[in-house]
Write a protein that holds these residues in place. Structure first.
Motif, PDB file in Angstrom:
ATOM      1  N   VAL A   9      -2.397  -0.402  -6.634  1.00 18.53           N
ATOM      2  CA  VAL A   9      -2.650   0.787  -5.807  1.00 18.53           C
ATOM      3  C   VAL A   9      -2.191   2.042  -6.542  1.00 18.53           C
ATOM      4  O   VAL A   9      -2.896   3.066  -6.558  1.00 18.53           O
ATOM      5  CB  VAL A   9      -1.931   0.669  -4.449  1.00 18.53           C
ATOM      6  CG1 VAL A   9      -2.012   1.986  -3.680  1.00 18.53           C
ATOM      7  CG2 VAL A   9      -2.544  -0.453  -3.624  1.00 18.53           C
TER       8      VAL A   9
ATOM      9  N   VAL B 121      -4.351   5.450  -7.674  1.00 24.85           N
ATOM     10  CA  VAL B 121      -3.930   6.826  -7.373  1.00 24.85           C
ATOM     11  C   VAL B 121      -3.935   7.666  -8.648  1.00 24.85           C
ATOM     12  O   VAL B 121      -4.386   8.818  -8.646  1.00 24.85           O
ATOM     13  CB  VAL B 121      -2.538   6.837  -6.715  1.00 24.85           C
ATOM     14  CG1 VAL B 121      -2.016   8.269  -6.561  1.00 24.85           C
ATOM     15  CG2 VAL B 121      -2.590   6.166  -5.352  1.00 24.85           C
TER      16      VAL B 121
ATOM     17  N   LEU C 267       1.093   3.989  -3.092  1.00 24.76           N
ATOM     18  CA  LEU C 267       0.748   5.390  -2.874  1.00 24.76           C
ATOM     19  C   LEU C 267       1.917   6.294  -3.250  1.00 24.76           C
ATOM     20  O   LEU C 267       1.734   7.337  -3.905  1.00 24.76           O
ATOM     21  CB  LEU C 267       0.351   5.612  -1.413  1.00 24.76           C
ATOM     22  CG  LEU C 267      -0.971   4.974  -0.966  1.00 24.76           C
ATOM     23  CD1 LEU C 267      -1.152   5.131   0.544  1.00 24.76           C
ATOM     24  CD2 LEU C 267      -2.151   5.592  -1.706  1.00 24.76           C
TER      25      LEU C 267
ATOM     26  N   LEU D 113       0.831  -1.203   0.000  1.00 22.11           N
ATOM     27  CA  LEU D 113       0.000   0.000   0.000  1.00 22.11           C
ATOM     28  C   LEU D 113       0.863   1.250   0.000  1.00 22.11           C
ATOM     29  O   LEU D 113       0.634   2.180  -0.790  1.00 22.11           O
ATOM     30  CB  LEU D 113      -0.919  -0.006   1.221  1.00 22.11           C
ATOM     31  CG  LEU D 113      -1.797   1.242   1.419  1.00 22.11           C
ATOM     32  CD1 LEU D 113      -2.763   1.416   0.253  1.00 22.11           C
ATOM     33  CD2 LEU D 113      -2.553   1.156   2.742  1.00 22.11           C
TER      34      LEU D 113
ATOM     35  N   PHE E 167       1.968   9.039  -6.361  1.00 24.44           N
ATOM     36  CA  PHE E 167       2.226  10.454  -6.086  1.00 24.44           C
ATOM     37  C   PHE E 167       3.448  10.946  -6.853  1.00 24.44           C
ATOM     38  O   PHE E 167       3.409  11.995  -7.511  1.00 24.44           O
ATOM     39  CB  PHE E 167       2.427  10.677  -4.588  1.00 24.44           C
ATOM     40  CG  PHE E 167       2.818  12.089  -4.237  1.00 24.44           C
ATOM     41  CD1 PHE E 167       1.890  13.113  -4.290  1.00 24.44           C
ATOM     42  CD2 PHE E 167       4.122  12.375  -3.864  1.00 24.44           C
ATOM     43  CE1 PHE E 167       2.258  14.419  -3.985  1.00 24.44           C
ATOM     44  CE2 PHE E 167       4.503  13.668  -3.557  1.00 24.44           C
ATOM     45  CZ  PHE E 167       3.560  14.700  -3.609  1.00 24.44           C
TER      46      PHE E 167
END
Length: 386
Positions: free
Chosen positions: A293, A297, A14, A10, A18
């Motif tokens: 994940v 995002v 993330l 996770l 980003f």
């Protein structure tokens, strides 16, 4: 999947999402704007690319059960930013994007074509990429000269954070830029209301100059600087998927994004390393979760593309260009090093680099095509003499 999602996967996903968006969305907007896109079209293109690369990464990772990360073509966006506006404006550029996407699909489906692309001398391909990136990589220097306070703050933030965590250096520079713009620029009213941009359908136009000057270089830099390194990252981490199907799927998602202004999506390299290494998940059979994940995002960021575009549009262009240049310094250094690594091809690579970086436009066809042509001719002459 949610029940079995590990904390490391996770966190890695993330971070990858980003970093992948924040480190280069300014480059994408610069490239689309240089091709004649209006602010609405640029926002639509950014949204289409973010959603396309997010969904593509999710599909490939679930399908192959491998951490297959997908990104937009940052070198391709830099190419667009450095290229002359094609005759016919953004519709002609969209036509070129369609051709580039079709070539990516063809490279995946037809092995002889894929092998032919791989046969292009790496020194020339890297020299062309370095020439494309040079202009944007000079932007931080120009920002310091034009706006010393803001320019130095952005560069210093990037340099200081790079000493601690290289991957977070560009996001840190983005954050400082956002703060500076927020404090010094009168932002348009209703900025947050622009979060979800309306998709803008662009009807393509096809022209030989745009195909030769935009489509072919875009295809080449996407394959040489993104897809091939992306496969190498997977191999280093113990994953060996067949490359053809991956190229084909990324090409299909490119074709889906193009009508809404996107230029190209492809296999990721840097963010792929974040999701595929042991720190993302000790069990290599579960690292695909990190890539999924990251894909989620990207989709979320795509839905916020309107705010990002409106904010960038209100900012001084030199500051946005400075952030884009900092994001591309690593790619520029790697391309220049690879271009000059082979002594026998060094002279041809230098010619390719200089012609590409010169901004030359002949018959409406921009420098990267002529740079590759000039370098190829010099390399052929050198081999014939030898």
């Amino acid at each position: 999947m949610i029940a079995s999602l590990s904390a490391p996967a996770l966190a890695a996903g993330l971070l990858a999402g980003f970093v992948g968006f924040a480190s280069s969305f300014a480059v994408v907007l610069q490239g689309l704007s240089a091709m004649g896109a209006s602010p609405e079209q640029a926002a639509s293109g950014l949204m289409a690319l973010s959603i396309a690369m997010g969904l593509c990464g999710i599909v490939l990772s679930l399908w192959r059960r491998m951490p297959i990360s997908v990104a937009w073509s940052t070198p391709g966006a830099a190419l667009l930013a450095a290229s002359a506006l094609p005759a016919g404006g953004f519709p002609a550029a969209v036509g070129a994007f369609l051709v580039a996407g079709a070539l990516i699909v063809l490279a995946g489906l037809w092995r002889p074509f894929g092998r032919g692309v791989a046969a292009i001398p790496p020194p020339l391909a890297n020299a062309m990429l370095a020439g494309v990136l040079l202009g944007l990589c000079l932007a931080p220097v120009k920002a310091v000269a034009e706006a010393p306070g803001a320019g130095l703050a952005i560069v210093l933030a990037w340099a200081v954070v790079a000493r601690i965590n290289r991957l977070m250096a560009v996001p840190a520079a983005v954050l400082v830029t956002v703060l500076l713009i927020g404090l010094t620029v009168d932002l348009p009213p209703g900025l947050l209301e622009a979060a979800g941009p309306a998709p803008v359908l662009v009807l393509p136009e096809f022209s030989a100059p745009a195909i030769l000057g935009v489509a072919l270089p875009l295809f080449l830099v996407t394959m040489a600087s993104q897809n091939i390194p992306g496969m190498a990252v997977l191999t280093v981490n113990g994953y060996r998927p067949a490359p053809g199907p991956l190229f084909t799927v990324t090409g299909l998602f490119t074709l889906a994004a193009v009508p809404f202004g996107g230029h190209a999506v492809n296999l990721a390299a840097i963010t792929a390393a974040l999701c595929a290494n042991p720190e993302a998940e000790p069990d290599p059979r579960r690292r695909w979760q990190a890539a999924v994940v990251a894909g989620v995002v990207y989709v979320v960021f795509g839905l916020l593309a309107g705010t990002a575009t409106a904010f960038v549009g209100a900012a001084p262009p030199i500051l946005i260009q400075a952030v884009a240049g900092l994001a591309l310094l690593g790619a520029f250094a790697a391309a220049l090093q690879a271009a000059l690594a082979v002594p026998q091809a060094r002279e041809a690579a230098v010619i390719t680099f200089l012609v590409t970086a010169s901004g030359l436009t002949v018959l409406g066809i921009s420098g990267p095509f002529w740079g590759l042509l000039a370098g190829g001719a010099m390399l052929a002459l050198h081999r014939r003499r030898g």
